[in-house]
Motif scaffolding. Structure first.
Motif, short mmCIF file in Angstrom:
data_model
loop_
_atom_site.label_atom_id
_atom_site.label_comp_id
_atom_site.label_asym_id
_atom_site.label_seq_id
_atom_site.Cartn_x
_atom_site.Cartn_y
_atom_site.Cartn_z
N LEU A 108 0.74 -1.25 0.10
CA LEU A 108 0.07 0.00 -0.09
C LEU A 108 0.97 1.30 0.03
CD1 LEU A 108 -2.70 1.42 0.11
CD2 LEU A 108 -2.64 1.00 2.67
N SER A 109 1.81 1.21 0.84
CA SER A 109 2.72 2.44 0.91
C SER A 109 3.26 2.55 -0.63
CB SER A 109 3.89 2.37 1.87
OG SER A 109 4.86 1.23 1.67
N GLY A 110 3.83 1.61 -1.28
CA GLY A 110 4.36 1.76 -2.48
C GLY A 110 3.34 2.40 -3.50
N VAL A 111 2.10 1.65 -3.49
CA VAL A 111 1.36 2.43 -4.31
C VAL A 111 0.99 3.94 -4.25
CG1 VAL A 111 -1.20 1.88 -4.97
CG2 VAL A 111 0.10 0.09 -4.55
N ILE A 112 0.94 4.13 -3.11
CA ILE A 112 1.02 5.60 -2.60
C ILE A 112 1.93 6.46 -3.26
CG2 ILE A 112 0.58 7.61 -1.03
CD1 ILE A 112 -0.55 5.30 0.94
N GLY A 113 3.12 5.97 -3.01
CA GLY A 113 4.51 6.49 -3.52
C GLY A 113 4.43 6.72 -5.05
N GLY A 114 3.95 5.58 -5.86
CA GLY A 114 4.00 5.49 -7.19
C GLY A 114 2.87 6.47 -7.64
N LEU A 115 1.79 6.59 -7.09
CA LEU A 115 0.83 7.79 -7.50
C LEU A 115 1.01 9.15 -7.40
CD1 LEU A 115 -2.51 5.76 -6.55
CD2 LEU A 115 -1.80 6.14 -9.01
N VAL A 116 1.91 9.39 -5.97
CA VAL A 116 2.51 10.71 -5.83
C VAL A 116 3.59 10.98 -6.82
CG1 VAL A 116 3.47 12.07 -4.17
CG2 VAL A 116 1.76 10.53 -3.46
N ALA A 117 4.32 10.07 -7.29
CA ALA A 117 5.30 10.23 -8.17
C ALA A 117 4.77 10.62 -9.55
CB ALA A 117 6.36 9.26 -8.22
N GLN A 118 3.65 10.52 -9.76
CA GLN A 118 3.02 10.57 -11.15
C GLN A 118 2.53 12.04 -10.86
OE1 GLN A 118 1.43 7.13 -13.17
NE2 GLN A 118 1.75 6.45 -11.21
N GLY A 119 2.50 12.55 -9.79
CA GLY A 119 1.78 14.08 -9.70
C GLY A 119 0.63 14.10 -9.00
N LEU A 120 -0.14 13.04 -8.44
CA LEU A 120 -1.35 13.15 -7.89
C LEU A 120 -1.28 13.95 -6.49
CD1 LEU A 120 -2.09 10.66 -9.96
CD2 LEU A 120 -3.68 10.04 -8.11
N PRO A 121 -2.16 14.86 -6.30
CA PRO A 121 -2.29 15.47 -5.02
C PRO A 121 -2.26 14.36 -4.01
CG PRO A 121 -3.96 16.48 -6.39
CD PRO A 121 -3.24 15.27 -7.21
N LEU A 122 -1.93 14.65 -2.90
CA LEU A 122 -1.77 13.63 -1.67
C LEU A 122 -2.80 12.97 -1.31
CD1 LEU A 122 1.17 15.18 0.43
CD2 LEU A 122 1.23 13.86 -1.82
N TRP A 123 -3.77 13.70 -0.90
CA TRP A 123 -5.19 13.03 -0.40
C TRP A 123 -5.77 12.25 -1.51
CZ3 TRP A 123 -10.74 13.97 -1.51
CH2 TRP A 123 -11.24 12.82 -0.56
N GLU A 124 -5.77 12.52 -2.89
CA GLU A 124 -6.26 11.86 -3.87
C GLU A 124 -5.63 10.63 -4.22
OE1 GLU A 124 -6.11 15.13 -3.85
OE2 GLU A 124 -7.84 15.72 -4.66
N ALA A 125 -4.07 10.72 -4.09
CA ALA A 125 -3.21 9.66 -4.18
C ALA A 125 -3.55 8.58 -3.13
CB ALA A 125 -1.76 10.23 -4.13
N ALA A 126 -3.56 8.90 -1.99
CA ALA A 126 -3.94 7.89 -1.03
C ALA A 126 -5.18 7.39 -1.10
CB ALA A 126 -3.92 8.64 0.57
N CYS A 127 -6.35 8.11 -1.44
CA CYS A 127 -7.73 7.49 -1.60
C CYS A 127 -7.42 6.46 -2.59
CB CYS A 127 -8.72 8.43 -1.86
SG CYS A 127 -9.17 9.61 -0.37
N ALA A 128 -6.92 6.89 -3.84
CA ALA A 128 -6.84 6.02 -5.08
C ALA A 128 -5.92 4.55 -4.59
CB ALA A 128 -6.42 6.63 -6.24
N ALA A 129 -4.97 4.72 -3.97
CA ALA A 129 -4.04 3.77 -3.41
C ALA A 129 -4.92 2.94 -2.44
CB ALA A 129 -2.88 4.23 -2.34
N ALA A 130 -5.92 3.31 -1.73
CA ALA A 130 -6.55 2.35 -0.86
C ALA A 130 -7.53 1.59 -1.53
CB ALA A 130 -7.10 3.24 0.08
N TRP A 131 -8.14 2.22 -2.69
CA TRP A 131 -9.20 1.60 -3.30
C TRP A 131 -8.31 0.55 -4.29
CZ3 TRP A 131 -10.51 0.73 -8.36
CH2 TRP A 131 -11.76 0.39 -8.72
N LEU A 132 -7.08 1.03 -5.13
CA LEU A 132 -6.70 -0.17 -5.75
C LEU A 132 -6.01 -1.15 -5.06
CD1 LEU A 132 -4.77 2.59 -8.01
CD2 LEU A 132 -6.44 0.97 -8.87
N HIS A 133 -5.56 -1.02 -3.95
CA HIS A 133 -5.11 -2.19 -3.12
C HIS A 133 -6.26 -3.04 -2.77
CE1 HIS A 133 -3.39 -2.98 1.20
NE2 HIS A 133 -2.18 -3.71 0.27
N GLY A 134 -7.28 -2.47 -2.41
CA GLY A 134 -8.52 -3.28 -1.91
C GLY A 134 -8.70 -4.29 -3.33
#
Length: 508
Positions: free
Chosen positions: A445-471
């Motif tokens: 999960l932490s890696g998914v967040i990092g990967g999305l943030v690296a692509q320029g997503l705002p932090l809250w949206e990146a964390a939300c997307a990561a939680a959903w994709l992880h699930g």
């Protein structure tokens, strides 16, 4: 916004606004609510021998009396049980007067397996213990193992927190109105609700305009518009570069999982930084992830040498608390200049257990936010002990307060993960499965967040997307998944999402 989640007070305001401004009588809203409950009973349990409707003295009970009347008119055998008398002149009293069927005292309630019980005793706003006669009735229904349909929320579940006030009856179906409440999504309330049906009873969405909702169910509509769209002109660094710090040579797996997850999420380049003996082990397992040697005293300098790096994951399997604190503070102190964002997980969080103020002070000095914290319950308690111990706060309340205190996006993990931002927004994740309860899942999960943030997503949206994709990836990996299986399914979840397909359909 159908995915908005309303606290009990907000829902009451929406009801009042609709009655006062849209000229819709409260009795009409109650008729529509009761009709929705009756419809759910008939569609799912119309074959039942009897419908036994437990009615409280308030609006929840009023909905129950309407449902009882409609079920009786449909031909079902119906008996209502009165747990108090509605106050004269209220909508509930009017609903009671329109029901001409049998009304019995609670002591006469004797359900059997062939009946269907409608729980309309108390609604979402209950904050006190259930009365003894209610507990007795709910126990009888539980013992009968008959199907249960709850009105708004099972009696005894708090609508704002999901807390069980003691003795709540688990429903097969819960019919709620206009929008879900936090109690429908937070455990243990979520488990008590069964299937949740949201019925349109005429409450106007315009009622939310004056004070827009800040709590949401975590669905792709929240963050889908900011996901990166494939571009033929991209190169690896324009897709985003993420860095992951490794633990020592005997603790490399967690960092490797995070790095692989960042890569699978779409980061064009991923680098693991660590001591040379740890990198030797990584080299035996990795091909397309870059490796960069560093020592504890030059880790930040080596990080700064990475081309186009926009996100750093620190903590999975790291072990060295002193270096973790130094690195985290250095990253945040320079965040405005470098644009680097930090995902702090696992050992990175624990490293600040007794020095959280230093972390929060540095995070507050950043313009905007540069920090994502991903604590599970134990780690949350180490950083925010007072919030963790405050039983008056819901999980959403705790996460939002923590985010404001830390000036960070806080992803408070669990089966009902909450993602909170310092501005008060919160999303409750609902697609986690038991597959995620495996070693290394949090590192993914932490890696998914990092990967999305690296692509320029705002932090809250990146964390939300990561939680959903992880699930979604966990569900795709199956009930006996290990962390590596979850990583392998990330691009499947992401690909189906980008194709606009139903991500809950059977996985290939």
């Amino acid at each position: 916004m159908s995915h908005a989640v309303l606290a009990c007070e907000q829902m009451a305001h929406a009801d009042r606004w609709t009655i006062e401004n849209a000229q819709i009588p409260g009795t009409t809203l109650m008729e529509n609510a009761g009709a929705a409950v009756a419809r759910a009973v008939l569609e799912r349990f119309g074959h039942a021998r009897r419908a036994l409707v437990l009615c409280g003295p308030g609006n929840n009970g009023g909905d129950g009396y309407v449902a009882a009347r409609i079920l009786q008119e449909s031909g079902m055998s119906v008996t209502a049980y009165a747990f108090g008398t509605p106050r004269g002149g209220t909508d509930a009293a009017i609903a009671r007067s329109r029901y001409s069927g049998a009304v019995e005292p609670p002591e006469e309630f004797e359900p059997s397996r062939d009946d269907v019980v409608v729980d309309a005793i108390f609604g979402a706003g209950l904050t006190r213990d259930l009365p003894e006669r209610v507990l007795v009735a709910l126990h009888k229904a539980r013992s009968a193992t008959c199907p249960v349909v709850a009105v708004d929320l099972p009696s005894g579940v708090n609508g704002d927190s999901g807390a069980d006030l003691g003795g709540a009856l688990t429903a097969d179906v819960t019919v709620t109105f206009f929008r879900k409440k936090p109690g429908h999504l937070l455990f243990p309330g979520r488990q008590a609700c069964g299937e949740v049906v949201v019925a349109d009873i005429g409450v106007r969405a315009e009622a939310l305009a004056a004070k827009p909702p800040v709590i949401f169910e975590n669905v792709p509509q929240l963050w889908g518009p900011v996901l990166p769209k494939p571009d033929a002109t991209w190169h690896k660094y324009s897709r985003g570069h993420a860095a992951v710090f490794s633990g020592g040579k005997h603790a490399t797996g967690a960092a490797r999982l995070a790095a692989l997850a960042a890569q699978r999420t779409g980061a064009g380049a991923v680098t693991i930084l660590g001591q040379p003996d740890a990198l030797d082990i990584h080299a035996a397992h990795l091909t397309s992830i870059m490796l960069r040697p560093c020592a504890p005293d030059d880790s930040y300098d080596r990080l700064g040498e990475l081309k186009g790096c926009r996100a750093c994951v620190l903590g999975p399997g790291f072990g060295d608390f002193t270096t973790a604190r130094r690195l985290a503070l250095s990253i945040l102190q320079e965040a405005d200049r470098t644009g680097l964002r930090l995902v702090l997980d696992a050992d990175g969080i624990t490293a600040f257990a007794s020095e959280s103020k230093a972390l929060f002070d540095v995070a507050h000095a950043v313009v905007g936010q540069a920090l994502v914290l991903t604590p599970h319950e134990g780690e949350f308690g180490r950083l925010f002990p007072d919030l963790a111990e405050d039983r008056s706060l819901s999980k959403v309340d705790k996460a939002v307060a923590a985010a404001a205190r830390a000036n960070a996006v806080v992803l408070y993990k669990g089966p009902d993960t909450v993602v909170a931002a310092p501005d008060g927004r919160a999303a409750i994740n609902t697609n986690a499965t038991s597959s995620l309860a495996t070693a290394g899942s949090g590192d993914v999960l932490s890696g998914v967040i990092g990967g999305l943030v690296a692509q320029g997503l705002p932090l809250w949206e990146a964390a939300c997307a990561a939680a959903w994709l992880h699930g979604e990836a966990g569900g795709a990996a199956g009930p006996l998944a290990v962390a590596e299986d979850i990583v392998a399914r990330i691009p499947v979840a992401f690909g189906l999402l980008n194709q606009g397909r139903d991500t809950r359909a059977p996985w290939p």
